[in-house]
Design an enzyme around this catalytic site. Structure first.
Site, PDB file in Angstrom:
ATOM      1  N   HIS A   1     -21.470  20.476-123.702  1.00 40.67           N
ATOM      2  CA  HIS A   1     -20.443  21.003-124.596  1.00 40.67           C
ATOM      3  C   HIS A   1     -19.375  19.908-124.723  1.00 40.67           C
ATOM      4  O   HIS A   1     -18.445  19.837-123.918  1.00 40.67           O
ATOM      5  CB  HIS A   1     -19.831  22.288-124.039  1.00 40.67           C
ATOM      6  CG  HIS A   1     -20.842  23.361-123.761  1.00 40.67           C
ATOM      7  ND1 HIS A   1     -21.133  24.367-124.657  1.00 40.67           N
ATOM      8  CD2 HIS A   1     -21.654  23.571-122.691  1.00 40.67           C
ATOM      9  CE1 HIS A   1     -22.063  25.159-124.155  1.00 40.67           C
ATOM     10  NE2 HIS A   1     -22.392  24.697-122.961  1.00 40.67           N
ATOM     11  N   THR A   2     -19.536  19.046-125.742  1.00 40.30           N
ATOM     12  CA  THR A   2     -18.654  17.884-125.850  1.00 40.30           C
ATOM     13  C   THR A   2     -17.204  18.259-126.102  1.00 40.30           C
ATOM     14  O   THR A   2     -16.307  17.485-125.794  1.00 40.30           O
ATOM     15  CB  THR A   2     -19.148  16.945-126.962  1.00 40.30           C
ATOM     16  OG1 THR A   2     -19.306  17.689-128.176  1.00 40.30           O
ATOM     17  CG2 THR A   2     -20.488  16.319-126.592  1.00 40.30           C
ATOM     18  N   CYS A   3     -16.973  19.432-126.695  1.00 39.49           N
ATOM     19  CA  CYS A   3     -15.582  19.853-126.939  1.00 39.49           C
ATOM     20  C   CYS A   3     -14.826  20.061-125.621  1.00 39.49           C
ATOM     21  O   CYS A   3     -13.609  19.921-125.562  1.00 39.49           O
ATOM     22  CB  CYS A   3     -15.550  21.137-127.753  1.00 39.49           C
ATOM     23  SG  CYS A   3     -16.028  20.939-129.474  1.00 39.49           S
ATOM     24  N   PHE A   4     -15.580  20.422-124.576  1.00 38.73           N
ATOM     25  CA  PHE A   4     -14.947  20.782-123.300  1.00 38.73           C
ATOM     26  C   PHE A   4     -15.348  19.855-122.155  1.00 38.73           C
ATOM     27  O   PHE A   4     -15.015  20.116-120.999  1.00 38.73           O
ATOM     28  CB  PHE A   4     -15.313  22.223-122.945  1.00 38.73           C
ATOM     29  CG  PHE A   4     -15.025  23.205-124.035  1.00 38.73           C
ATOM     30  CD1 PHE A   4     -13.721  23.581-124.322  1.00 38.73           C
ATOM     31  CD2 PHE A   4     -16.049  23.728-124.808  1.00 38.73           C
ATOM     32  CE1 PHE A   4     -13.456  24.476-125.351  1.00 38.73           C
ATOM     33  CE2 PHE A   4     -15.797  24.628-125.830  1.00 38.73           C
ATOM     34  CZ  PHE A   4     -14.493  24.998-126.107  1.00 38.73           C
TER      35      PHE A   4
END
Length: 359
Positions: free
Chosen positions: A323-326
């Site tokens: 999860h690249t956003c997080f």
């Protein structure tokens, strides 16, 4: 010089200096020139919204050339300026010189001749990506009162005196409402405008210069991640700093066997390239912030530590999910260390240009 002449090995000498160029002087030349080309004062590039170290093409420079007189004064035209950028990128790659700049993922794809899509917006404009992703997943979008337009910065402005303009994404786009029936078309045209249409002149110049040095046929073996590492080199990764500044979610703890196996693999089995690819897979970039992992940011600009979480909803045959956003990596509960190593290695390689394993 024509393309053949530019492909010759150059030796540099700075005015007033007598240093013999055995590699160090040319390396310094590439660094100084690239820093000047990507300088905010010149205006060819702007920082992407993901962080302060990733650059993308300035979309306004072709529309408001009168605000960028330095560019035309130095290079003669906007297109020639970007052609020179492409030549520098190609020449640096040809001579094995890494550059102290990082481009947005879509630009690496353009250079490799690969198609771009809405998922690439996460590396350029995370807020727009989230908005389009929400539209894609939900019904009843008519309540948002959207139309086929994009709101863009109108020109260079002083802080506090922003000016914007509405751009039609299709003919008479401001008269066409976004509905459940046409929202996929809206996502497609919005993506095309952001990643191609508004920078087409600048991008054409870069590709012209780059391909005059490196033919596209020689680049087909690379994916965007590998290509970034070729152009920018590897950041030195301090594994102890990485471990110290990692968070754990759910059942995982530093003493959990899955966590112990993970760090053993990263430390003992992965080389520097694989560590960088793993970091790139989870966070979207192979770069370590200047302040180390404790100041690692998510795609939204907020501080988000590298995080390990157990993927309990999937079987032990599933791949890890990033999860690249997080900055979070979800690990299935594998039964042994070898399976974890194999799955990590495979998912990093499978991700390549497809985004496999990312959510």
């Amino acid at each position: 010089l024509g393309p053949e002449g530019i492909r010759n090995i150059f030796r540099f000498r700075f005015k007033g200096e007598n240093a013999v160029d055995a590699g160090g002087v040319s390396r310094e030349w590439f660094q100084l020139v690239s820093e000047a080309l990507f300088s905010p004062s010149l205006g060819l590039f702007v920082r992407a919204q993901v962080d302060n170290t990733t650059y993308t093409i300035n979309p306004n420079i072709s529309k408001y050339q009168s605000s960028y007189t330095n560019v035309t004064k130095i290079f003669g035209s906007i297109e020639k300026a970007y052609t020179f950028v492409g030549v520098v990128l190609g020449k640096a790659l040809l001579e094995g010189k890494t550059l102290p700049i990082h481009l947005s993922r879509d630009l690496y794809k353009h250079l490799l001749g690969l198609p771009v899509g809405w998922r690439d917006l996460i590396f350029l404009d995370p807020k727009l990506y989230d908005s389009l992703d929400w539209l894609r997943k939900h019904q009843g979008v008519e309540v948002l009162s959207l139309n086929f337009t994009s709101v863009e910065e109108a020109e260079r402005h002083w802080v506090g005196r922003e000016r914007y303009e509405i751009v039609d994404l299709i003919p008479n786009g401001r008269e066409v409402s976004v509905t459940d029936a046409n929202k996929i078309e809206y996502i497609e045209v919005a993506t095309k405008y952001k990643l191609l249409d508004r920078i087409s002149l600048q991008l054409a110049g870069i590709l012209k210069g780059f391909y005059s040095i490196i033919p596209l046929t020689l680049l087909t073996v690379f994916d965007p991640q590998e290509f970034e590492l070729l152009i920018c080199g590897l950041d030195e990764i301090d594994i102890n700093d990485w471990k110290t500044n990692t968070a754990y979610i759910g059942i995982l703890r530093p003493t959990h066997r899955l966590v112990r196996w993970f760090w053993e693999i990263v430390t003992e089995d992965f080389n520097q390239t694989m560590r960088s690819r793993l970091l790139q897979f989870v966070t979207g970039t192979s770069r370590v912030p200047v302040g180390g992992f404790k100041v690692l940011q998510g795609m939204d600009g907020e501080l988000r530590l590298f995080t390990l979480s157990a993927l309990t909803s999937h079987g032990a045959g599933a791949y890890p999910m990033a999860h690249t956003c997080f900055n979070r990596l979800d690990l299935p509960l594998y039964e042994d260390r070898n399976t974890l190593k194999r799955m990590l290695t495979e998912v990093i390689r499978l991700e390549l240009i497809t985004g496999f394993g990312n959510e």
